[in-house]
Design a protein around this motif. Structure first.
Motif, PDB file in Angstrom:
ATOM      1  N   THR A  98       0.828  -1.306  -0.077  1.00 51.86           N
ATOM      2  CA  THR A  98      -0.132   0.020   0.244  1.00 51.86           C
ATOM      3  C   THR A  98       1.032   1.115   0.027  1.00 51.86           C
ATOM      4  O   THR A  98       1.822   1.162   0.360  1.00 51.86           O
ATOM      5  N   ASP A  99       0.437   2.480  -0.418  1.00 51.56           N
ATOM      6  CA  ASP A  99       0.840   3.680  -0.408  1.00 51.56           C
ATOM      7  C   ASP A  99       1.119   4.152   1.008  1.00 51.56           C
ATOM      8  O   ASP A  99      -0.162   4.211   1.504  1.00 51.56           O
ATOM      9  N   PHE A 100       1.781   4.570   1.642  1.00 45.98           N
ATOM     10  CA  PHE A 100       1.974   4.793   3.128  1.00 45.98           C
ATOM     11  C   PHE A 100       1.119   5.904   3.227  1.00 45.98           C
ATOM     12  O   PHE A 100       0.240   6.076   4.265  1.00 45.98           O
ATOM     13  N   ASN A 101       0.982   6.859   2.323  1.00 48.80           N
ATOM     14  CA  ASN A 101       0.300   8.103   2.786  1.00 48.80           C
ATOM     15  C   ASN A 101      -1.188   7.895   2.379  1.00 48.80           C
ATOM     16  O   ASN A 101      -1.992   8.558   3.051  1.00 48.80           O
ATOM     17  N   PHE A 102      -1.688   6.819   1.849  1.00 51.13           N
ATOM     18  CA  PHE A 102      -3.157   6.427   1.634  1.00 51.13           C
ATOM     19  C   PHE A 102      -3.499   6.076   2.984  1.00 51.13           C
ATOM     20  O   PHE A 102      -4.844   6.468   3.288  1.00 51.13           O
ATOM     21  N   ILE A 103      -2.729   5.444   3.676  1.00 49.23           N
ATOM     22  CA  ILE A 103      -3.352   5.248   5.292  1.00 49.23           C
ATOM     23  C   ILE A 103      -3.731   6.544   5.899  1.00 49.23           C
ATOM     24  O   ILE A 103      -4.849   6.565   6.570  1.00 49.23           O
ATOM     25  N   ILE A 104      -2.767   7.564   5.976  1.00 48.96           N
ATOM     26  CA  ILE A 104      -3.018   8.871   6.578  1.00 48.96           C
ATOM     27  C   ILE A 104      -4.359   9.498   5.942  1.00 48.96           C
ATOM     28  O   ILE A 104      -4.986   9.883   6.737  1.00 48.96           O
ATOM     29  N   GLU A 105      -4.315   9.419   4.418  1.00 49.71           N
ATOM     30  CA  GLU A 105      -5.344  10.098   3.865  1.00 49.71           C
ATOM     31  C   GLU A 105      -6.715   9.439   4.177  1.00 49.71           C
ATOM     32  O   GLU A 105      -7.703  10.243   4.365  1.00 49.71           O
ATOM     33  N   ASP A 106      -6.771   7.963   4.212  1.00 48.72           N
ATOM     34  CA  ASP A 106      -8.090   7.601   4.621  1.00 48.72           C
ATOM     35  C   ASP A 106      -8.507   7.839   6.030  1.00 48.72           C
ATOM     36  O   ASP A 106      -9.716   7.980   6.207  1.00 48.72           O
ATOM     37  N   ALA A 107      -7.786   7.755   7.063  1.00 49.67           N
ATOM     38  CA  ALA A 107      -8.091   8.422   8.236  1.00 49.67           C
ATOM     39  C   ALA A 107      -8.541   9.576   8.428  1.00 49.67           C
ATOM     40  O   ALA A 107      -9.198  10.262   8.906  1.00 49.67           O
ATOM     41  N   LEU A 108      -7.986  10.623   7.530  1.00 50.35           N
ATOM     42  CA  LEU A 108      -8.100  12.161   7.564  1.00 50.35           C
ATOM     43  C   LEU A 108      -9.596  12.131   7.149  1.00 50.35           C
ATOM     44  O   LEU A 108     -10.318  12.954   7.590  1.00 50.35           O
ATOM     45  N   GLN A 109      -9.846  11.500   5.986  1.00 50.41           N
ATOM     46  CA  GLN A 109     -11.200  11.576   5.400  1.00 50.41           C
ATOM     47  C   GLN A 109     -12.275  11.434   6.387  1.00 50.41           C
ATOM     48  O   GLN A 109     -13.208  12.139   6.197  1.00 50.41           O
ATOM     49  N   LEU A 110     -11.889  10.472   7.431  1.00 48.74           N
ATOM     50  CA  LEU A 110     -12.990  10.411   8.286  1.00 48.74           C
ATOM     51  C   LEU A 110     -13.334  11.272   9.389  1.00 48.74           C
ATOM     52  O   LEU A 110     -14.463  11.486   9.927  1.00 48.74           O
ATOM     53  N   VAL A 111     -12.207  12.156   9.508  1.00 50.36           N
ATOM     54  CA  VAL A 111     -12.501  13.225  10.739  1.00 50.36           C
ATOM     55  C   VAL A 111     -12.387  14.619  10.417  1.00 50.36           C
ATOM     56  O   VAL A 111     -12.783  15.563  10.976  1.00 50.36           O
ATOM     57  N   GLN A 112     -12.105  14.784   9.080  1.00 50.58           N
ATOM     58  CA  GLN A 112     -11.776  16.217   8.536  1.00 50.58           C
ATOM     59  C   GLN A 112     -13.035  17.113   8.473  1.00 50.58           C
ATOM     60  O   GLN A 112     -12.835  18.432   9.152  1.00 50.58           O
ATOM     61  N   GLN A 113     -14.311  16.549   8.277  1.00 55.28           N
ATOM     62  CA  GLN A 113     -15.339  17.291   8.384  1.00 55.28           C
ATOM     63  C   GLN A 113     -15.670  17.855   9.727  1.00 55.28           C
ATOM     64  O   GLN A 113     -16.067  19.025  10.062  1.00 55.28           O
ATOM     65  N   GLN A 114     -15.718  16.760  10.739  1.00 58.82           N
ATOM     66  CA  GLN A 114     -15.833  17.045  12.126  1.00 58.82           C
ATOM     67  C   GLN A 114     -14.951  17.967  12.762  1.00 58.82           C
ATOM     68  O   GLN A 114     -15.289  19.047  13.361  1.00 58.82           O
TER      69      GLN A 114
END
Ligand code: ADP
Length: 248
Positions: A98-114
């Motif tokens: 996996t692309d290492f940064n995808f891990i971080i981007e996926d987690a950010l996706q879940l909290v960004q809005q909140q």
């Protein structure tokens, strides 16, 4: 060959699942909110298209533009629901490249809005570009990043704050990748620091903390032969750093 699972491991897995379910409760509202944006774009684009067709006023160029908007929003929705599905999945390490940064981007996706809606938290994202791939359990590591982000959020609370997330390649102590989550929140007092990785240790009010985020995060990082550390920042708040090898 029959595999036996130790009671400790069964306990850890049950805890991990319980904690994921508890986490889902807290993020469901923000995911629903996040989905509203692409869905609203799709609805209003369809309505514009219908109107322009009725007026005999829709050029091929505009039609392509509208289709592009709908497609982009549909992909965005799919990515959001996929993150949630991955987060709720149970099981042992399922490793893949996996692309290492995808891990971080996926987690950010879940909290960004909140973070930026309900809270007043500025997110600074400093990801090293063009990093090598890692072999890991993507979903489990998303869970770790998410736990650290949620703790950073809680340490800031209702105040204005900044959470900074970074990623980098390293050769420190034989590890290959690192990421850190730092906040300018309450920081961690000396008495609390020694206990933060203990199961069920929480300083949050009843109903808010499970005391499972950090022990489970450490368990996942160690399953990956990595290391997680916590430090107070010199000025304010705390930084959690995770180092991981290139493969499990
Ligand atoms: P929970 O978040 O449910 O309390 P955790 O295991 O994730 O459980 O965290 C344990 C404790 O560690 C928290 O209750 C808090 O006291 C402390 N902690 C974790 N992250 C931070 C942080 N970024 N800043 C200050 N304290 C923190």
């Amino acid at each position: 060959m029959q595999m036996t699972v130790s009671p400790n491991r069964q306990f850890d897995e049950a805890l991990s699942h319980t904690q994921r379910l508890a986490g889902i409760g807290t993020i469901t509202a923000s995911v629903a909110h996040e989905l509203n944006t692409p869905l609203s774009i799709i609805i209003s684009t369809c309505s514009n298209m219908t109107h322009e067709i009725e007026q005999n006023n829709l050029s091929a160029e505009r039609l392509l533009h509208y289709i592009g908007m709908i497609e982009q929003s549909a992909w965005r929705s799919a990515r959001i629901t996929e993150s949630l599905r991955n987060y709720s999945a149970n099981g042992r390490l399922e490793t893949a490249v996996t692309d290492f940064n995808f891990i971080i981007e996926d987690a950010l996706q879940l909290v960004q809005q909140q973070f930026q809606g309900e809270y007043h938290i500025q997110l600074n994202v400093e990801l090293q570009p063009d990093m090598k791939s890692i072999i890991c359990d993507h979903n489990r590591l998303v869970q770790v990043v998410l736990n650290l982000l949620i703790n950073a959020r809680d340490a800031i609370g209702d105040d204005d704050g900044v959470v900074c997330i970074k990623s980098w390649e390293t050769d420190e102590d034989g590890y290959a990748f690192g990421f850190s989550v730092s906040d300018d929140g309450s920081g961690i007092s000396d008495e609390v620091m020694g206990n933060i990785f203990d199961q069920f240790f929480t300083t949050k009010p009843a109903g808010h903390g499970t005391g499972l985020g950090l022990p489970i995060s450490r368990q996942i990082v160690e399953q990956h032969n990595g290391r997680i550390t916590a430090n107070n920042n010199p000025d304010k708040g705390a930084t959690f750093t995770v180092l991981l090898p290139a493969m499990v």
